[in-house]
Design a protein around this motif. Structure first.
Motif, PDB file in Angstrom:
ATOM      1  N   SER B  34      32.328  37.738  35.411  1.00 61.08           N
ATOM      2  CA  SER B  34      31.600  39.032  36.795  1.00 61.08           C
ATOM      3  C   SER B  34      32.209  37.472  38.563  1.00 61.08           C
ATOM      4  O   SER B  34      33.318  38.476  39.098  1.00 61.08           O
ATOM      5  CB  SER B  34      30.522  39.047  36.550  1.00 61.08           C
ATOM      6  N   ILE B  35      32.069  36.932  38.049  1.00 65.28           N
ATOM      7  CA  ILE B  35      32.379  35.431  39.114  1.00 65.28           C
ATOM      8  C   ILE B  35      34.178  35.830  39.032  1.00 65.28           C
ATOM      9  O   ILE B  35      34.658  36.051  40.293  1.00 65.28           O
ATOM     10  CB  ILE B  35      31.705  34.208  39.399  1.00 65.28           C
ATOM     11  N   PHE B  36      34.667  35.635  38.201  1.00 70.29           N
ATOM     12  CA  PHE B  36      35.799  35.362  37.475  1.00 70.29           C
ATOM     13  C   PHE B  36      36.980  36.465  37.553  1.00 70.29           C
ATOM     14  O   PHE B  36      37.933  36.497  38.834  1.00 70.29           O
ATOM     15  CB  PHE B  36      36.062  34.606  36.194  1.00 70.29           C
ATOM     16  N   ASN B  37      36.287  37.566  37.490  1.00 72.54           N
ATOM     17  CA  ASN B  37      36.845  39.318  37.962  1.00 72.54           C
ATOM     18  C   ASN B  37      36.681  39.207  39.521  1.00 72.54           C
ATOM     19  O   ASN B  37      37.867  40.795  39.516  1.00 72.54           O
ATOM     20  CB  ASN B  37      36.339  39.966  36.613  1.00 72.54           C
ATOM     21  N   SER B  38      35.929  38.897  39.772  1.00 72.69           N
ATOM     22  CA  SER B  38      35.295  39.349  41.269  1.00 72.69           C
ATOM     23  C   SER B  38      36.400  38.711  42.212  1.00 72.69           C
ATOM     24  O   SER B  38      36.578  38.541  43.354  1.00 72.69           O
ATOM     25  CB  SER B  38      33.737  38.556  41.528  1.00 72.69           C
ATOM     26  N   TRP B  69      34.838  24.775  32.407  1.00 68.61           N
ATOM     27  CA  TRP B  69      34.283  27.012  32.184  1.00 68.61           C
ATOM     28  C   TRP B  69      35.453  28.142  32.741  1.00 68.61           C
ATOM     29  O   TRP B  69      36.955  28.364  32.925  1.00 68.61           O
ATOM     30  CB  TRP B  69      33.664  27.458  32.350  1.00 68.61           C
ATOM     31  N   PHE B  70      35.872  27.249  34.055  1.00 68.06           N
ATOM     32  CA  PHE B  70      37.150  28.296  35.233  1.00 68.06           C
ATOM     33  C   PHE B  70      38.104  27.551  34.692  1.00 68.06           C
ATOM     34  O   PHE B  70      39.145  28.230  35.040  1.00 68.06           O
ATOM     35  CB  PHE B  70      36.578  27.816  36.207  1.00 68.06           C
ATOM     36  N   GLN B  71      38.300  26.043  34.419  1.00 60.82           N
ATOM     37  CA  GLN B  71      39.670  25.657  34.303  1.00 60.82           C
ATOM     38  C   GLN B  71      39.913  26.082  33.009  1.00 60.82           C
ATOM     39  O   GLN B  71      41.382  26.687  32.523  1.00 60.82           O
ATOM     40  CB  GLN B  71      39.469  23.858  34.092  1.00 60.82           C
ATOM     41  N   ASN B  72      39.323  26.724  31.551  1.00 58.85           N
ATOM     42  CA  ASN B  72      39.849  26.824  30.642  1.00 58.85           C
ATOM     43  C   ASN B  72      40.300  28.304  30.940  1.00 58.85           C
ATOM     44  O   ASN B  72      40.965  28.996  30.233  1.00 58.85           O
ATOM     45  CB  ASN B  72      38.316  26.138  29.294  1.00 58.85           C
ATOM     46  N   ARG B  73      39.001  28.806  31.802  1.00 56.25           N
ATOM     47  CA  ARG B  73      40.169  30.141  32.182  1.00 56.25           C
ATOM     48  C   ARG B  73      40.798  30.820  32.470  1.00 56.25           C
ATOM     49  O   ARG B  73      41.614  31.578  31.935  1.00 56.25           O
ATOM     50  CB  ARG B  73      37.757  31.151  32.913  1.00 56.25           C
ATOM     51  N   GLY B 122      33.481  43.634  36.109  1.00 57.98           N
ATOM     52  CA  GLY B 122      33.586  43.883  38.118  1.00 57.98           C
ATOM     53  C   GLY B 122      32.769  45.190  38.702  1.00 57.98           C
ATOM     54  O   GLY B 122      31.772  45.097  39.242  1.00 57.98           O
ATOM     55  N   SER B 123      32.134  45.834  37.540  1.00 58.97           N
ATOM     56  CA  SER B 123      31.556  46.787  37.998  1.00 58.97           C
ATOM     57  C   SER B 123      30.029  47.097  37.689  1.00 58.97           C
ATOM     58  O   SER B 123      28.835  46.755  37.995  1.00 58.97           O
ATOM     59  CB  SER B 123      32.155  48.416  37.279  1.00 58.97           C
ATOM     60  N   LEU B 124      30.224  46.562  36.013  1.00 55.25           N
ATOM     61  CA  LEU B 124      29.590  46.539  34.842  1.00 55.25           C
ATOM     62  C   LEU B 124      28.055  48.160  35.434  1.00 55.25           C
ATOM     63  O   LEU B 124      28.910  48.940  35.617  1.00 55.25           O
ATOM     64  CB  LEU B 124      28.565  45.509  34.702  1.00 55.25           C
ATOM     65  N   SER B 125      27.135  47.132  35.755  1.00 52.73           N
ATOM     66  CA  SER B 125      26.115  47.933  35.692  1.00 52.73           C
ATOM     67  C   SER B 125      25.539  49.300  34.340  1.00 52.73           C
ATOM     68  O   SER B 125      24.608  50.338  34.097  1.00 52.73           O
ATOM     69  CB  SER B 125      26.689  49.164  36.726  1.00 52.73           C
TER      70      SER B 125
END
Lengths: 160, 160
Positions: B34-38, B69-73, B122-125
């Motif tokens: 979520s954070i990444f897609n934010s 994680w973020f680096q690999n992402r 981004g939306s999930l829910s």
DNA sequence: CTAATATGAATGAAGG
DNA sequence: CCTTCATTCATATTAG
């Protein structure tokens, strides 16, 4: 499994999978680690050349590689030190006798012994060092270690 | 198949619980995604700590884990993008309209739609998000999502 | 059980 | 010196 991580100086050899980046061999790593643990964490240009010459006997390597190696080594050492220092600090945060069971800070768990606090490179002579340097060029390594005494003179960390 | 937060026992031989590497739980993955897609693809140090704190509520995790994680992402996203971009380029190479059906880049025989261009985090829910967060700690997740607004966007240059 | 894939972690290289 | 990118290694998971 381990495919000659050696960086060939002649990429013309079509039979080799063109290794783009330098992969230090075990012997080279041992040498570099030893030097680093000897206190030389930031070798000047002259020393870097010397080190490179030593490493060259075990595989192709350039001054830049040595330079980068020491730079990365310092960075990683500092980061690791900070990390586990912070963890320790948190673990000992406030001596108020509270029973906390949460690992809310850090759980970095790695299988290796890591922590360059004390590796044993300073003494070697036994341990895995021998395992690395058997068969091929043990003599060269011995001579290099003897030579280590002459260099030195570099206190870790320097104002800068 | 419920996995105890990374501390599961050995699958067969009950030797040492050698936990080689961190395994992010579904909830943690959701948060990270979520954070990444934010838009936060490269969180600064401060943010990383905050993220770690959020993740900690669902399982042991360290700053390093989040950092990795973020680096690999980022790396993998870029690589994936480049990969299929190259494939597209090959398909459109020269407008002579040639019928080429070679998969020169990769086999790619997996059922996924690949390309994380639009996942839906981004939306999930809706979607599978609910499936992950049922029963255990849904409340925590909600609070976390509200907190997401506080973080500023760290837009990074896409081009190197 | 073995092969392939996904992914966390380590490291060389480079930029600022 | 610090951060970041690209590549590689190691292992966990999954497919055959």
């Amino acid at each position: 499994m381990d495919q000659e991580g050696g960086a060939s100086q002649s990429p013309s050899t079509s039979t080799e999978p063109v290794r783009s980046r330098w992969s230090p061999k075990p012997e080279q790593i041992l040498i570099l680690e030893s030097i680093f643990n000897s206190g030389i964490v930031n070798p000047p240009k002259d020393e870097t050349v010397r080190i490179r010459k030593m490493l060259e006997k075990f595989g192709a390597v350039g001054d830049t590689n040595v330079f980068y190696w020491f730079q990365n080594r310092r960075s990683r050492s500092r980061r690791r030190q900070r990390q586990l220092q912070a963890a320790t600090a948190v673990a000992a945060t406030s001596r108020g006798a509270e029973n906390h069971q949460n690992m809310t800070t850090m759980s970095m768990h790695h299988p290796y012994s890591n922590s360059e606090i004390d590796l044993g490179f300073g003494s070697l002579s036994n341990s895995l060092a021998n395992n690395f340097l058997n068969g091929s060029s043990s003599s060269q390594v011995s001579s290099f270690f003897l030579d280590l005494s002459s260099s030195s003179g570099g206190c870790e960390s320097n104002n800068g």
